[in-house]
Design a protein around this motif. Structure first.
Motif, PDB file in Angstrom:
ATOM      1  N   ILE A  83     -58.011 -18.230   8.893  1.00  0.00           N
ATOM      2  CA  ILE A  83     -57.485 -19.029   7.794  1.00  0.00           C
ATOM      3  C   ILE A  83     -56.842 -20.290   8.364  1.00  0.00           C
ATOM      4  O   ILE A  83     -56.131 -20.233   9.361  1.00  0.00           O
ATOM      5  CB  ILE A  83     -56.433 -18.221   6.995  1.00  0.00           C
ATOM      6  N   ASN A  84     -57.089 -21.422   7.737  1.00  0.00           N
ATOM      7  CA  ASN A  84     -56.408 -22.664   8.098  1.00  0.00           C
ATOM      8  C   ASN A  84     -55.077 -22.651   7.339  1.00  0.00           C
ATOM      9  O   ASN A  84     -55.059 -22.818   6.120  1.00  0.00           O
ATOM     10  CB  ASN A  84     -57.256 -23.871   7.697  1.00  0.00           C
ATOM     11  N   PRO A  85     -53.958 -22.426   8.027  1.00  0.00           N
ATOM     12  CA  PRO A  85     -52.683 -22.250   7.334  1.00  0.00           C
ATOM     13  C   PRO A  85     -52.251 -23.448   6.495  1.00  0.00           C
ATOM     14  O   PRO A  85     -51.650 -23.289   5.441  1.00  0.00           O
ATOM     15  CB  PRO A  85     -51.678 -21.951   8.440  1.00  0.00           C
ATOM     16  N   LYS A  86     -52.578 -24.645   6.950  1.00  0.00           N
ATOM     17  CA  LYS A  86     -52.183 -25.846   6.214  1.00  0.00           C
ATOM     18  C   LYS A  86     -52.897 -25.912   4.859  1.00  0.00           C
ATOM     19  O   LYS A  86     -52.277 -26.137   3.819  1.00  0.00           O
ATOM     20  CB  LYS A  86     -52.491 -27.094   7.045  1.00  0.00           C
ATOM     21  N   THR A  87     -54.207 -25.701   4.867  1.00  0.00           N
ATOM     22  CA  THR A  87     -54.970 -25.739   3.617  1.00  0.00           C
ATOM     23  C   THR A  87     -54.620 -24.554   2.734  1.00  0.00           C
ATOM     24  O   THR A  87     -54.537 -24.684   1.511  1.00  0.00           O
ATOM     25  CB  THR A  87     -56.482 -25.747   3.908  1.00  0.00           C
ATOM     26  N   TRP A  88     -54.396 -23.390   3.333  1.00  0.00           N
ATOM     27  CA  TRP A  88     -54.039 -22.206   2.552  1.00  0.00           C
ATOM     28  C   TRP A  88     -52.718 -22.436   1.812  1.00  0.00           C
ATOM     29  O   TRP A  88     -52.578 -22.083   0.639  1.00  0.00           O
ATOM     30  CB  TRP A  88     -53.962 -20.973   3.452  1.00  0.00           C
ATOM     31  N   LYS A  89     -51.760 -23.037   2.492  1.00  0.00           N
ATOM     32  CA  LYS A  89     -50.461 -23.332   1.877  1.00  0.00           C
ATOM     33  C   LYS A  89     -50.631 -24.343   0.742  1.00  0.00           C
ATOM     34  O   LYS A  89     -50.019 -24.193  -0.320  1.00  0.00           O
ATOM     35  CB  LYS A  89     -49.493 -23.858   2.940  1.00  0.00           C
ATOM     36  N   LEU A  90     -51.464 -25.353   0.966  1.00  0.00           N
ATOM     37  CA  LEU A  90     -51.748 -26.334  -0.080  1.00  0.00           C
ATOM     38  C   LEU A  90     -52.364 -25.651  -1.299  1.00  0.00           C
ATOM     39  O   LEU A  90     -51.951 -25.889  -2.436  1.00  0.00           O
ATOM     40  CB  LEU A  90     -52.689 -27.418   0.455  1.00  0.00           C
ATOM     41  N   LEU A  91     -53.339 -24.784  -1.067  1.00  0.00           N
ATOM     42  CA  LEU A  91     -53.980 -24.049  -2.157  1.00  0.00           C
ATOM     43  C   LEU A  91     -52.976 -23.162  -2.876  1.00  0.00           C
ATOM     44  O   LEU A  91     -52.910 -23.144  -4.109  1.00  0.00           O
ATOM     45  CB  LEU A  91     -55.138 -23.213  -1.605  1.00  0.00           C
ATOM     46  N   GLU A  92     -52.173 -22.464  -2.117  1.00  0.00           N
ATOM     47  CA  GLU A  92     -51.148 -21.589  -2.697  1.00  0.00           C
ATOM     48  C   GLU A  92     -50.163 -22.390  -3.549  1.00  0.00           C
ATOM     49  O   GLU A  92     -49.836 -21.997  -4.680  1.00  0.00           O
ATOM     50  CB  GLU A  92     -50.409 -20.865  -1.574  1.00  0.00           C
TER      51      GLU A  92
END
Length: 109
Positions: A83-92
């Motif tokens: 998982i790309n944490p930066k994009t996952w956080k943005l999505l979340e």
């Protein structure tokens, strides 16, 4: 010349739409769930676990990587994905804000 459809929406709306389109397939959700459950990078063991062809899984991984939801590193002859944490956080954050904006039942319908 007129505006393209994406130009009439905000950057945030376009980005959220792109991310949601990328995960809007049951195989991609299963891939993401498998990566999240493993809590580590996945290196080639998705075929046996998901029961899909290697080419199918590769195409789904490519779509997820293209939008930045996952990232990959080459280890020997394998590509490992996480998982790309930066994009996952943005999505979340964006999806949470969108879903949280609904304030409950109304009497209009």
């Amino acid at each position: 010349m007129g505006l393209t459809r994406s130009e009439i929406f905000t950057d945030e709306q376009n980005k959220l739409s792109t991310l949601l389109k990328a995960i809007a397939h049951p195989a991609r959700i299963a891939i993401l769930q498998r990566i999240i459950i493993s809590n580590t990078c996945i290196c080639g063991d998705l075929v046996g676990e998901l029961g899909l062809a290697q080419a199918t899984i590769s195409q789904h991984l490519k779509e997820l990587k293209t939008v930045g939801i996952i990232q990959g590193t080459i280890e020997g002859v394998s590509v490992c994905y996480c998982i790309n944490p930066k994009t996952w956080k943005l999505l979340e954050d964006q999806l949470g804000a969108f879903l949280g904006s609904y304030k409950g039942e109304t009497t209009c319908c």
